[in-house]
Design a protein around this motif. Structure first.
Motif, PDB file in Angstrom:
ATOM      1  N   LEU A   1      17.013  36.832  20.446  1.00  0.00           N
ATOM      2  CA  LEU A   1      16.758  36.930  21.881  1.00  0.00           C
ATOM      3  C   LEU A   1      17.235  35.640  22.546  1.00  0.00           C
ATOM      4  O   LEU A   1      16.753  34.554  22.210  1.00  0.00           O
ATOM      5  CB  LEU A   1      15.258  37.137  22.126  1.00  0.00           C
ATOM      6  CG  LEU A   1      14.780  37.376  23.565  1.00  0.00           C
ATOM      7  CD1 LEU A   1      15.415  38.635  24.148  1.00  0.00           C
ATOM      8  CD2 LEU A   1      13.256  37.472  23.603  1.00  0.00           C
ATOM      9  N   LEU A   2      18.201  35.766  23.429  1.00  0.00           N
ATOM     10  CA  LEU A   2      18.715  34.623  24.188  1.00  0.00           C
ATOM     11  C   LEU A   2      18.188  34.726  25.612  1.00  0.00           C
ATOM     12  O   LEU A   2      18.438  35.719  26.311  1.00  0.00           O
ATOM     13  CB  LEU A   2      20.251  34.628  24.192  1.00  0.00           C
ATOM     14  CG  LEU A   2      20.940  33.625  25.128  1.00  0.00           C
ATOM     15  CD1 LEU A   2      20.604  32.187  24.744  1.00  0.00           C
ATOM     16  CD2 LEU A   2      22.456  33.846  25.125  1.00  0.00           C
ATOM     17  N   ILE A   3      17.461  33.700  26.058  1.00  0.00           N
ATOM     18  CA  ILE A   3      16.875  33.705  27.399  1.00  0.00           C
ATOM     19  C   ILE A   3      17.355  32.460  28.151  1.00  0.00           C
ATOM     20  O   ILE A   3      17.110  31.337  27.723  1.00  0.00           O
ATOM     21  CB  ILE A   3      15.331  33.716  27.361  1.00  0.00           C
ATOM     22  CG1 ILE A   3      14.798  34.677  26.299  1.00  0.00           C
ATOM     23  CG2 ILE A   3      14.783  34.074  28.730  1.00  0.00           C
ATOM     24  CD1 ILE A   3      13.285  34.693  26.188  1.00  0.00           C
ATOM     25  N   LEU A   4      18.027  32.681  29.269  1.00  0.00           N
ATOM     26  CA  LEU A   4      18.570  31.589  30.065  1.00  0.00           C
ATOM     27  C   LEU A   4      17.869  31.517  31.417  1.00  0.00           C
ATOM     28  O   LEU A   4      17.554  32.553  32.011  1.00  0.00           O
ATOM     29  CB  LEU A   4      20.070  31.775  30.309  1.00  0.00           C
ATOM     30  CG  LEU A   4      20.980  31.948  29.091  1.00  0.00           C
ATOM     31  CD1 LEU A   4      21.254  33.422  28.847  1.00  0.00           C
ATOM     32  CD2 LEU A   4      22.297  31.207  29.277  1.00  0.00           C
ATOM     33  N   ASP A   5      17.640  30.304  31.896  1.00  0.00           N
ATOM     34  CA  ASP A   5      17.214  30.132  33.280  1.00  0.00           C
ATOM     35  C   ASP A   5      18.289  30.751  34.170  1.00  0.00           C
ATOM     36  O   ASP A   5      19.487  30.587  33.931  1.00  0.00           O
ATOM     37  CB  ASP A   5      17.047  28.645  33.599  1.00  0.00           C
ATOM     38  CG  ASP A   5      16.445  28.403  34.968  1.00  0.00           C
ATOM     39  OD1 ASP A   5      17.142  28.679  35.973  1.00  0.00           O
ATOM     40  OD2 ASP A   5      15.294  27.942  35.052  1.00  0.00           O
ATOM     41  N   GLU A   6      17.867  31.459  35.205  1.00  0.00           N
ATOM     42  CA  GLU A   6      18.830  32.161  36.056  1.00  0.00           C
ATOM     43  C   GLU A   6      19.796  31.210  36.761  1.00  0.00           C
ATOM     44  O   GLU A   6      20.849  31.641  37.251  1.00  0.00           O
ATOM     45  CB  GLU A   6      18.094  33.023  37.081  1.00  0.00           C
ATOM     46  CG  GLU A   6      17.252  32.242  38.071  1.00  0.00           C
ATOM     47  CD  GLU A   6      16.505  33.135  39.046  1.00  0.00           C
ATOM     48  OE1 GLU A   6      16.802  34.351  39.072  1.00  0.00           O
ATOM     49  OE2 GLU A   6      15.627  32.627  39.781  1.00  0.00           O
ATOM     50  N   GLU A   7      19.469  29.912  36.823  1.00  0.00           N
ATOM     51  CA  GLU A   7      20.368  28.939  37.442  1.00  0.00           C
ATOM     52  C   GLU A   7      21.120  28.097  36.403  1.00  0.00           C
ATOM     53  O   GLU A   7      21.697  27.057  36.735  1.00  0.00           O
ATOM     54  CB  GLU A   7      19.590  28.026  38.399  1.00  0.00           C
ATOM     55  CG  GLU A   7      19.072  28.745  39.627  1.00  0.00           C
ATOM     56  CD  GLU A   7      18.523  27.814  40.698  1.00  0.00           C
ATOM     57  OE1 GLU A   7      18.709  26.575  40.562  1.00  0.00           O
ATOM     58  OE2 GLU A   7      17.919  28.311  41.657  1.00  0.00           O
ATOM     59  N   TYR A   8      21.150  28.575  35.153  1.00  0.00           N
ATOM     60  CA  TYR A   8      21.860  27.838  34.099  1.00  0.00           C
ATOM     61  C   TYR A   8      23.354  27.778  34.425  1.00  0.00           C
ATOM     62  O   TYR A   8      23.907  28.651  35.099  1.00  0.00           O
ATOM     63  CB  TYR A   8      21.637  28.517  32.747  1.00  0.00           C
ATOM     64  CG  TYR A   8      21.973  27.638  31.564  1.00  0.00           C
ATOM     65  CD1 TYR A   8      21.188  26.545  31.235  1.00  0.00           C
ATOM     66  CD2 TYR A   8      23.097  27.906  30.768  1.00  0.00           C
ATOM     67  CE1 TYR A   8      21.493  25.742  30.152  1.00  0.00           C
ATOM     68  CE2 TYR A   8      23.407  27.114  29.681  1.00  0.00           C
ATOM     69  CZ  TYR A   8      22.610  26.023  29.373  1.00  0.00           C
ATOM     70  OH  TYR A   8      22.919  25.230  28.301  1.00  0.00           O
ATOM     71  N   HIS A   9      23.995  26.774  33.895  1.00  0.00           N
ATOM     72  CA  HIS A   9      25.396  26.508  34.201  1.00  0.00           C
ATOM     73  C   HIS A   9      26.306  27.678  33.812  1.00  0.00           C
ATOM     74  O   HIS A   9      26.039  28.410  32.859  1.00  0.00           O
ATOM     75  CB  HIS A   9      25.856  25.231  33.475  1.00  0.00           C
ATOM     76  CG  HIS A   9      27.179  24.726  33.934  1.00  0.00           C
ATOM     77  ND1 HIS A   9      28.361  25.065  33.323  1.00  0.00           N
ATOM     78  CD2 HIS A   9      27.509  23.910  34.972  1.00  0.00           C
ATOM     79  CE1 HIS A   9      29.366  24.473  33.942  1.00  0.00           C
ATOM     80  NE2 HIS A   9      28.879  23.769  34.950  1.00  0.00           N
ATOM     81  N   ALA A  10      27.406  27.819  34.558  1.00  0.00           N
ATOM     82  CA  ALA A  10      28.346  28.918  34.331  1.00  0.00           C
ATOM     83  C   ALA A  10      28.890  28.951  32.907  1.00  0.00           C
ATOM     84  O   ALA A  10      29.196  30.023  32.380  1.00  0.00           O
ATOM     85  CB  ALA A  10      29.501  28.817  35.327  1.00  0.00           C
ATOM     86  N   SER A  11      29.006  27.797  32.257  1.00  0.00           N
ATOM     87  CA  SER A  11      29.505  27.758  30.871  1.00  0.00           C
ATOM     88  C   SER A  11      28.624  28.588  29.949  1.00  0.00           C
ATOM     89  O   SER A  11      29.120  29.318  29.076  1.00  0.00           O
ATOM     90  CB  SER A  11      29.567  26.314  30.367  1.00  0.00           C
ATOM     91  OG  SER A  11      28.319  25.663  30.550  1.00  0.00           O
ATOM     92  N   GLY A  12      27.313  28.481  30.129  1.00  0.00           N
ATOM     93  CA  GLY A  12      26.390  29.265  29.317  1.00  0.00           C
ATOM     94  C   GLY A  12      26.392  30.731  29.690  1.00  0.00           C
ATOM     95  O   GLY A  12      26.286  31.607  28.826  1.00  0.00           O
ATOM     96  N   MET A  13      26.523  31.011  30.990  1.00  0.00           N
ATOM     97  CA  MET A  13      26.557  32.402  31.436  1.00  0.00           C
ATOM     98  C   MET A  13      27.782  33.118  30.873  1.00  0.00           C
ATOM     99  O   MET A  13      27.699  34.264  30.420  1.00  0.00           O
ATOM    100  CB  MET A  13      26.568  32.466  32.969  1.00  0.00           C
ATOM    101  CG  MET A  13      25.314  31.909  33.616  1.00  0.00           C
ATOM    102  SD  MET A  13      23.813  32.805  33.081  1.00  0.00           S
ATOM    103  CE  MET A  13      22.577  32.042  34.132  1.00  0.00           C
ATOM    104  N   VAL A  14      28.924  32.442  30.890  1.00  0.00           N
ATOM    105  CA  VAL A  14      30.143  33.040  30.336  1.00  0.00           C
ATOM    106  C   VAL A  14      29.988  33.259  28.833  1.00  0.00           C
ATOM    107  O   VAL A  14      30.308  34.324  28.303  1.00  0.00           O
ATOM    108  CB  VAL A  14      31.366  32.143  30.630  1.00  0.00           C
ATOM    109  CG1 VAL A  14      32.596  32.642  29.879  1.00  0.00           C
ATOM    110  CG2 VAL A  14      31.639  32.087  32.120  1.00  0.00           C
TER     111      VAL A  14
END
Length: 363
Positions: A110-123
């Motif tokens: 399960l990968l959970i990111l803060d919704e404002e995490y940097h674009a590098s992580g979102m990609v």
């Protein structure tokens, strides 16, 4: 070939372009928080360090023969002063984040990111087999509810020490949740290293967190340290896994020797001058609070504009007055903002003038 797409971007007022700004502008836009990008003494020390060796470039990937004594010495310094078992240098913060997010989550994780995490992580999150979720910005309760309502093998949480657009400081409760659920916690400290903490080492330092096996710290050299590149601090076990699985570490040329040396010199400078630097940071935080009413945890002032404001027009009006600030528009942020960096490379007096212009501008 892409005319229609470019026209749509332009029509939506989202067109981006590169500019060469006049060097005479007072720079309150860049992420050079401590003014190191104009510190020629650090530059000369880095040149001297690289000149000690036969080669001045890494020549190959870090797993071929690109690993260099400058890399090794810098990593040893980072481990010693941050309390982590292992360190890995990387070519950039984007590559470091991509390496972590792409490699660590596996099937049934399960990968959970803060919704404002940097674009590098979102990609990077688009490339994984794990289930990917977003939690409400800095909301520890929402994070915990997602953990408790989804099946998982491992849990990987990704957050930032200071968020690059809002300037928000990480909610320290997230450390407690990660430890309680034995989740891997990735903390992107790109905007917090050199800015917060007793020793200006970032949020681990600020919150007095002793690194644990599930903690990962990513830091960049391209912001407060006035150079380019990045590093990952983690357990020896995770470092070994990244060396064998992280494509952006395995298949890229090792980081520039000069850039690593320059970042190293920046960290040494902080170590020797942290009391003065902390006082200078606090003085600028006070000015921004008093003049435009924004309290900063670090050195990012996110000044809100009205929903329909022309952020680029406001930026240009300040350029005409001799000041450069960031103009950030949707979709990068929900509403347009001026992103003001009261960096130590410019004087407090100049900061007061800028704040006065913004205060009187009624933007």
């Amino acid at each position: 070939m892409y005319q229609n797409e470019l026209q749509a971007i332009t029509k939506a007022n989202r067109y981006r372009s590169r500019k060469l700004y006049d060097e005479s502008l007072v720079d309150f836009s860049s992420n050079d928080y401590l003014g190191f990008a104009q510190n020629h003494t650090l530059f000369e020390r880095a040149v001297a360090q690289v000149s000690m060796y036969k080669t001045h470039a890494p020549k190959a990937s870090i797993l071929v023969n690109g690993y260099h004594p400058i890399h090794e010495e810098f990593e040893a310094f980072l481990m010693r002063h941050n309390g982590f078992e292992a360190a890995l240098v990387c070519g950039s913060g984007f590559l470091a984040n991509f390496s972590l997010i792409e490699a660590l989550p596996r099937k049934r994780d399960l990968l959970i990111l803060d919704e404002e995490y940097h674009a590098s992580g979102m990609v990077a999150s688009k490339t994984v087999d794990a289930e990917v979720l977003m939690f409400n910005h800095n909301d520890a309760n929402h994070l915990e509810s997602l953990i408790n309502t989804h099946n998982h093998n491992r849990i990987i949480i990704a957050v930032e020490g200071i968020y690059s657009m809002s300037g928000d400081l990480l909610n320290p409760d997230i450390f407690e949740i990660a430890d309680r659920y034995n989740a891997i916690l990735i903390v992107d400290e790109a905007h917090s290293v050199g800015v917060v903490g007793e020793n200006l080492r970032g949020v681990f330092d600020l919150f007095h967190i002793t690194p644990k096996a599930n903690h990962i710290k990513m830091g960049t050299l391209g912001k407060a340290l006035g150079s380019y590149g990045a590093y990952i601090l983690c357990s020896q076990h995770i470092a070994e896994f990244l060396q064998n699985r992280a494509k952006a570490i395995i298949y890229t040329t090792a980081p520039s020797l000069f850039d690593i040396a320059l970042g190293y010199q920046g960290l040494l400078y902080i170590l020797k001058n942290r009391a003065k630097l902390k006082a200078d940071i606090a003085e600028r935080q006070k000015v921004v609070d008093e003049c435009v009413g924004v309290k900063m945890d670090g050195l990012i002032c996110s000044y809100p504009l009205s929903a329909g404001a022309d952020a680029l027009g406001v930026q240009q009006s300040l350029i005409d007055e001799g000041f450069l600030v960031g103009a950030i528009r949707p979709p990068t942020v929900p509403k347009p903002i001026l992103r003001i960096i009261p960096r130590l490379g410019e004087s407090v007096e100049q900061l007061r003038v800028l704040c006065s212009l913004i205060h009187k501008g009624s933007f």
